[in-house]
Design a protein around this motif. Sequence first.
Motif, PDB file in Angstrom:
ATOM      1  N   VAL A 278      21.996 -27.010 -39.770  1.00  0.00           N
ATOM      2  CA  VAL A 278      22.463 -25.693 -39.333  1.00  0.00           C
ATOM      3  C   VAL A 278      23.627 -25.823 -38.339  1.00  0.00           C
ATOM      4  N   ASN A 279      23.654 -26.931 -37.589  1.00  0.00           N
ATOM      5  CA  ASN A 279      24.699 -27.105 -36.571  1.00  0.00           C
ATOM      6  C   ASN A 279      26.039 -27.556 -37.163  1.00  0.00           C
ATOM      7  N   ARG A 280      26.057 -27.895 -38.417  1.00  0.00           N
ATOM      8  CA  ARG A 280      27.258 -28.502 -39.003  1.00  0.00           C
ATOM      9  C   ARG A 280      28.479 -27.584 -38.850  1.00  0.00           C
ATOM     10  N   ASP A 281      29.562 -28.171 -38.316  1.00  0.00           N
ATOM     11  CA  ASP A 281      30.818 -27.442 -38.099  1.00  0.00           C
ATOM     12  C   ASP A 281      30.650 -26.239 -37.183  1.00  0.00           C
ATOM     13  N   ARG A 282      29.617 -26.301 -36.331  1.00  0.00           N
ATOM     14  CA  ARG A 282      29.446 -25.216 -35.354  1.00  0.00           C
ATOM     15  C   ARG A 282      29.656 -25.752 -33.948  1.00  0.00           C
ATOM     16  N   GLU A 283      30.070 -24.853 -33.050  1.00  0.00           N
ATOM     17  CA  GLU A 283      30.192 -25.241 -31.639  1.00  0.00           C
ATOM     18  C   GLU A 283      28.807 -25.269 -31.023  1.00  0.00           C
ATOM     19  N   ALA A 295      30.927 -28.935 -27.610  1.00  0.00           N
ATOM     20  CA  ALA A 295      31.466 -29.858 -28.621  1.00  0.00           C
ATOM     21  C   ALA A 295      31.329 -29.206 -29.986  1.00  0.00           C
ATOM     22  N   LEU A 296      31.995 -29.818 -30.966  1.00  0.00           N
ATOM     23  CA  LEU A 296      31.854 -29.340 -32.341  1.00  0.00           C
ATOM     24  C   LEU A 296      30.959 -30.341 -33.077  1.00  0.00           C
ATOM     25  N   ALA A 297      29.821 -29.852 -33.631  1.00  0.00           N
ATOM     26  CA  ALA A 297      28.909 -30.770 -34.335  1.00  0.00           C
ATOM     27  C   ALA A 297      29.430 -31.005 -35.746  1.00  0.00           C
ATOM     28  N   LYS A 298      29.382 -32.265 -36.215  1.00  0.00           N
ATOM     29  CA  LYS A 298      29.930 -32.576 -37.541  1.00  0.00           C
ATOM     30  C   LYS A 298      28.867 -32.995 -38.562  1.00  0.00           C
ATOM     31  N   GLY A 299      27.902 -33.795 -38.127  1.00  0.00           N
ATOM     32  CA  GLY A 299      26.888 -34.316 -39.064  1.00  0.00           C
ATOM     33  C   GLY A 299      26.199 -35.487 -38.400  1.00  0.00           C
ATOM     34  N   HIS A 305      22.169 -40.474 -35.367  1.00  0.00           N
ATOM     35  CA  HIS A 305      22.857 -39.899 -34.204  1.00  0.00           C
ATOM     36  C   HIS A 305      23.700 -38.718 -34.659  1.00  0.00           C
ATOM     37  N   LEU A 306      23.964 -37.776 -33.720  1.00  0.00           N
ATOM     38  CA  LEU A 306      24.798 -36.632 -34.092  1.00  0.00           C
ATOM     39  C   LEU A 306      26.268 -36.966 -33.847  1.00  0.00           C
ATOM     40  N   ARG A 307      27.089 -36.732 -34.876  1.00  0.00           N
ATOM     41  CA  ARG A 307      28.546 -36.931 -34.716  1.00  0.00           C
ATOM     42  C   ARG A 307      29.140 -35.644 -34.172  1.00  0.00           C
ATOM     43  N   ILE A 308      29.859 -35.762 -33.063  1.00  0.00           N
ATOM     44  CA  ILE A 308      30.480 -34.562 -32.488  1.00  0.00           C
ATOM     45  C   ILE A 308      31.963 -34.820 -32.213  1.00  0.00           C
ATOM     46  N   VAL A 309      32.716 -33.735 -32.101  1.00  0.00           N
ATOM     47  CA  VAL A 309      34.093 -33.859 -31.633  1.00  0.00           C
ATOM     48  C   VAL A 309      34.117 -33.199 -30.262  1.00  0.00           C
ATOM     49  N   ASP A 312      38.237 -32.940 -25.991  1.00  0.00           N
ATOM     50  CA  ASP A 312      39.556 -33.594 -26.039  1.00  0.00           C
ATOM     51  C   ASP A 312      39.907 -33.973 -27.479  1.00  0.00           C
ATOM     52  N   GLY A 313      39.084 -33.531 -28.417  1.00  0.00           N
ATOM     53  CA  GLY A 313      39.369 -33.821 -29.832  1.00  0.00           C
ATOM     54  C   GLY A 313      38.934 -35.207 -30.260  1.00  0.00           C
ATOM     55  N   VAL A 314      38.143 -35.878 -29.428  1.00  0.00           N
ATOM     56  CA  VAL A 314      37.733 -37.244 -29.748  1.00  0.00           C
ATOM     57  C   VAL A 314      36.326 -37.235 -30.368  1.00  0.00           C
ATOM     58  N   GLU A 315      36.161 -38.043 -31.449  1.00  0.00           N
ATOM     59  CA  GLU A 315      34.822 -38.143 -32.085  1.00  0.00           C
ATOM     60  C   GLU A 315      33.892 -38.998 -31.247  1.00  0.00           C
ATOM     61  N   GLU A 316      32.660 -38.536 -31.068  1.00  0.00           N
ATOM     62  CA  GLU A 316      31.650 -39.314 -30.336  1.00  0.00           C
ATOM     63  C   GLU A 316      30.336 -39.239 -31.105  1.00  0.00           C
TER      64      GLU A 316
END
Length: 332
Positions: A278-283, A295-299, A305-309, A312-316
């Motif tokens: 549900v969090n995918r591509d959501r703030e 952050a922006l959740a990606k997958g 682990h959760l991939r976020i941006v 600062d636009g950096v993936e973590e």
Amino acid sequence: MKRNQGMKGEILHLLQHASDYVSGQELSKIFGVSRTSIWKSIKALTDEGYEIEGIQKKGYRLVGANIGLSASAIEAERVKKIMGRNVRCFEEVTSTNDLAKRFAEDGVEEGFLVVSDRQSAGRGRRGRNWSSPSGSGIYMSLILRPNIPAMKTPMITIIGGMAICKGVRKITGLDAQIKWPNDVVINGKKICGILTELSAEIDHVNYVVLGIGINVNTEEFPEEIKDTATSLKIESKKTLSRIELINCFLEEFERLYQCFIQDGSLGGLVEEYDRLLVNRDREVYIIEGEKKKKALAKGITKEGHLRIVNQDGVEEEVMSGEVSVRGIYGYV
Ligand code: BTN
């Protein structure tokens, strides 16, 4: 475990699929036990609500059933499978996780399932309690014995959430989704929680107890969770069979777990998981103790682990034991 542990379920399975009477002699040959043992299992099935006709010289025939939560109804669907092949059902326990740990210490096999109609001391994560009234929810704990390092066990919780989510979708047609890492939500509200507990040495997992609570036919919630919790009945306007959902979960879980054990990671399941996220591509807010950042959740990664941006636009990547996630407008 003794050979005849899942026998009651297997007898039920046979009777369900037989076109005619099945004789006591035939059954005792199949299971390698006495006819008295067979009769005892038949008696136990009738005590659970199965209507079984027994006629001399002919044998047994299943005529009908009026069952609630029944171990045999689960075992009968799990013949030759691992998850749920042996089940114990109770009217009331303190917590199915506590009882499952006792069974695990006694050496039961992987896939052994403990189910209860209610819990007097149901436990949630972070020391919270889990409301467990009778007749409406699923409270169950599955025992696993994976040959993996203890640090990989949080991935099992992720698979548990996926299996519930898929089972709920299949049975209800509702748009169930996963809130990372493993809460299952419908329309932004939680319908399921998972508490995984572990017994391990430094280099060896003794057992994992995957404890699952699902709000199935629940109509009311305690004040403190009523804004964030919902049930399948509230969402679908239908009363649902708990047994059917348990069986559907076990079927899904068995497949996902096998894939995880084979790969040693969630690699083969990431895409399937991300589609349900549900969090995918959501703030979201990433919350770590007192700290909270957007952050922006990606997958997820293959470790779960959760991939976020970050801002600062950096993936973590963030880990589930260390942070929690909230939607910026509410729970999701
Ligand atoms: C959560 O806080 O979200 C996790 C809730 C887990 C509840 C289940 S119900 C069956 C099992 N027995 C327990 O005492 N807890 C888990």
